[in-house]
Enzyme design. Structure first.
Site, PDB file in Angstrom:
ATOM      1  CG  HIS A 109      -1.723  -1.113   1.435  1.00  0.00           C
ATOM      2  ND1 HIS A 109      -1.860  -1.596   2.513  1.00  0.00           N
ATOM      3  CD2 HIS A 109      -2.913  -1.479   0.472  1.00  0.00           C
ATOM      4  CE1 HIS A 109      -3.113  -2.499   2.154  1.00  0.00           C
ATOM      5  NE2 HIS A 109      -3.558  -2.380   0.996  1.00  0.00           N
ATOM      6  CE  LYS A 111     -17.791  -7.035   4.713  1.00  0.00           C
ATOM      7  NZ  LYS A 111     -17.085  -6.552   3.451  1.00  0.00           N
ATOM      8  NE  ARG A 168      -2.667  -7.165  -4.314  1.00  0.00           N
ATOM      9  CZ  ARG A 168      -3.476  -7.473  -3.296  1.00  0.00           C
ATOM     10  NH1 ARG A 168      -2.764  -7.768  -2.346  1.00  0.00           N
ATOM     11  NH2 ARG A 168      -4.736  -7.283  -3.708  1.00  0.00           N
ATOM     12  CB  SER A 210      -4.467  -6.630   4.685  1.00  0.00           C
ATOM     13  OG  SER A 210      -4.154  -5.412   4.216  1.00  0.00           O
TER      14      SER A 210
HETATM   15  P1  ADP Z   1     -10.071  -3.365  -0.488  1.00  0.00           P
HETATM   16  O1  ADP Z   1     -10.738  -3.859   0.607  1.00  0.00           O
HETATM   17  O2  ADP Z   1     -10.678  -2.088  -1.035  1.00  0.00           O
HETATM   18  O3  ADP Z   1      -9.580  -4.298  -1.578  1.00  0.00           O
HETATM   19  P2  ADP Z   1      -7.150  -3.463   0.320  1.00  0.00           P
HETATM   20  O4  ADP Z   1      -6.501  -2.679   1.701  1.00  0.00           O
HETATM   21  O5  ADP Z   1      -7.113  -4.680   0.446  1.00  0.00           O
HETATM   22  O6  ADP Z   1      -8.590  -2.625   0.219  1.00  0.00           O
HETATM   23  O7  ADP Z   1      -6.494  -2.610  -0.869  1.00  0.00           O
HETATM   24  C1  ADP Z   1      -6.552  -1.405  -1.361  1.00  0.00           C
HETATM   25  C2  ADP Z   1      -5.946  -1.199  -2.637  1.00  0.00           C
HETATM   26  O8  ADP Z   1      -4.499  -1.440  -2.512  1.00  0.00           O
HETATM   27  C3  ADP Z   1      -6.577  -2.138  -3.539  1.00  0.00           C
HETATM   28  O9  ADP Z   1      -6.514  -1.358  -4.915  1.00  0.00           O
HETATM   29  C4  ADP Z   1      -5.423  -3.191  -3.720  1.00  0.00           C
HETATM   30  O10 ADP Z   1      -5.505  -3.789  -4.992  1.00  0.00           O
HETATM   31  C5  ADP Z   1      -4.132  -2.563  -3.637  1.00  0.00           C
HETATM   32  N1  ADP Z   1      -3.238  -3.179  -2.756  1.00  0.00           N
HETATM   33  C6  ADP Z   1      -3.239  -3.923  -2.055  1.00  0.00           C
HETATM   34  N2  ADP Z   1      -1.999  -4.707  -1.841  1.00  0.00           N
HETATM   35  C7  ADP Z   1      -1.315  -4.139  -2.429  1.00  0.00           C
HETATM   36  C8  ADP Z   1       0.375  -4.646  -2.671  1.00  0.00           C
HETATM   37  N3  ADP Z   1       0.960  -5.462  -1.995  1.00  0.00           N
HETATM   38  N4  ADP Z   1       0.636  -3.790  -3.855  1.00  0.00           N
HETATM   39  C9  ADP Z   1      -0.127  -2.956  -4.572  1.00  0.00           C
HETATM   40  N5  ADP Z   1      -1.360  -2.805  -4.272  1.00  0.00           N
HETATM   41  C10 ADP Z   1      -2.003  -3.332  -3.649  1.00  0.00           C
END
Ligand code: ADP
Length: 159
Positions: free
Chosen positions: A17, A41, A90, A128
């Site tokens: 992120h 949630k 990703r 995450s």
């Molecule tokens: P959501 O529940 O909205 O998917 P996340 O916190 O999982 O929320 O992810 C937020 C954003 O960050 C999404 O666009 C996701 O694809 C991106 N993201 C998550 N992990 C990575 C990573 N390791 N590298 C690049 N982008 C990521």
């Protein structure tokens, strides 16, 4: 002035992120990273904990603001005067999901353009949920999240 919002669960905020956010902050005048939550949630971290951890991790990025919102992303974007929705990609699995999400958002509000940034290979596998899985099994998460996030997660797990 182009304002981008970077929404997500960020439960927890990871180095993947952070990488997307840092690149976004170099492209756009201002980036608002916003923890999106659903009151029904329950996450591992509370929304306030997520916001607080992100604030500490991104203090060095001057054009980044940290916030949270509940409800539709497009409504939040309108409220903030944002033109761009920033998301990270990703894998092709992310792409399938993000394509649908972006088109849905566009159908609701045409003025918001989604910009995707591709993750660096070293962050490609970080998610995450993977971090939480390693954490609860007492594995080493220090390579996957910023240091302050790592310390907080371990203290929360151990209390
Ligand atoms: P959501 O529940 O909205 O998917 P996340 O916190 O999982 O929320 O992810 C937020 C954003 O960050 C999404 O666009 C996701 O694809 C991106 N993201 C998550 N992990 C990575 C990573 N390791 N590298 C690049 N982008 C990521």
């Amino acid at each position: 002035m182009t304002i981008a919002i970077y929404p997500g669960s960020f439960d927890p905020f990871t180095n993947g992120h952070l990488d997307i956010l840092k690149s976004g902050s170099e492209i756009f005048d201002k980036v608002i990273i916003a923890v999106s939550y659903n009151i029904n949630k329950k996450g591992f971290l509370t929304v306030d904990e997520r916001v607080d951890l992100i604030k500490k991790s991104v203090a060095h990025l001057k054009n980044v603001e940290v916030d949270s919102f509940n409800g539709l992303t497009v409504e939040y974007a309108k409220k903030k005067g944002a033109d761009v929705l920033l998301r990270g990609l990703r894998t092709s699995f992310d792409f399938e999901y993000e394509l649908q999400l972006s088109q849905t958002n566009n159908a609701l509000y045409d003025n918001l353009k989604t910009v995707f940034l591709i993750t660096k290979p070293e962050y490609n596998f970080i998610s995450s949920s993977m971090v939480k899985e390693i954490l609860v099994n007492n594995g080493d998460i220090s390579k996957f999240v910023p240091q302050n996030v790592c310390e907080f997660l371990i203290s929360k797990r151990d209390t």
